[in-house]
Design a protein around this motif. Structure first.
Motif: not given
Length: 155
Positions: A118-136
């Protein structure tokens, strides 16, 4: 031959003529109530249920044993009972519960070599900078480690 074995042989014989259909569940109650649940690679229509019902009922002798018969299609919210259903439902959102109690929700990618992916999505902190991005990411589970898998229907 007991009633359940007789019914199973009749169902197997009838379904062998329709390769896309398969038996998902068969139960015979103490009162001879027969419940047959079928599924199909391309879905199950009412005509498929009617045809199977007529074939089984026509081959059983009510003089020999009194019975009730119910033939149904596999429900959309029922947990999977066989590996063939994973391939059929590829691309759908599922909830996988593992034997250790963890629950994972994601898009079913399929099954290969007894491994469900299965492919899951999660919101994780960006490696650089502020905010989060979606990781699959893909998660893989051996069939033996899966307690239950259900399709999640979203409206």
């Amino acid at each position: 031959m007991n009633l359940k074995d007789k019914v199973k042989a009749l169902v197997d014989s009838e379904l062998s003529q329709q390769e896309s259909l398969f038996l998902a569940d068969l139960s015979v109650g103490a009162d001879n109530s027969i419940r047959i649940t079928i599924d199909g690679d391309n879905g199950v229509g009412i005509d498929d249920c009617i045809q199977l019902s007529r074939a089984v009922e026509g081959a059983l002798d009510r003089e020999e044993v009194d019975f009730s018969l119910e033939v149904t299609s596999f429900g959309a919210t029922e947990p999977f009972v066989m590996a063939r259903q994973y391939a059929k439902n590829a691309g759908r959102t599922v909830q996988v519960t593992t034997t250790d109690g963890h629950v994972h929700e994601g898009t079913l990618k399929g099954i290969a070599e007894e491994q469900v992916v299965i492919e899951v999505e999660s919101r994780e902190p960006k490696p650089v900078g502020k905010g989060k991005h979606t990781v699959r990411r893909a998660l893989s589970f051996p069939l033996s480690d899966i307690k239950e898998t259900k399709v999640i229907i979203k409206f």
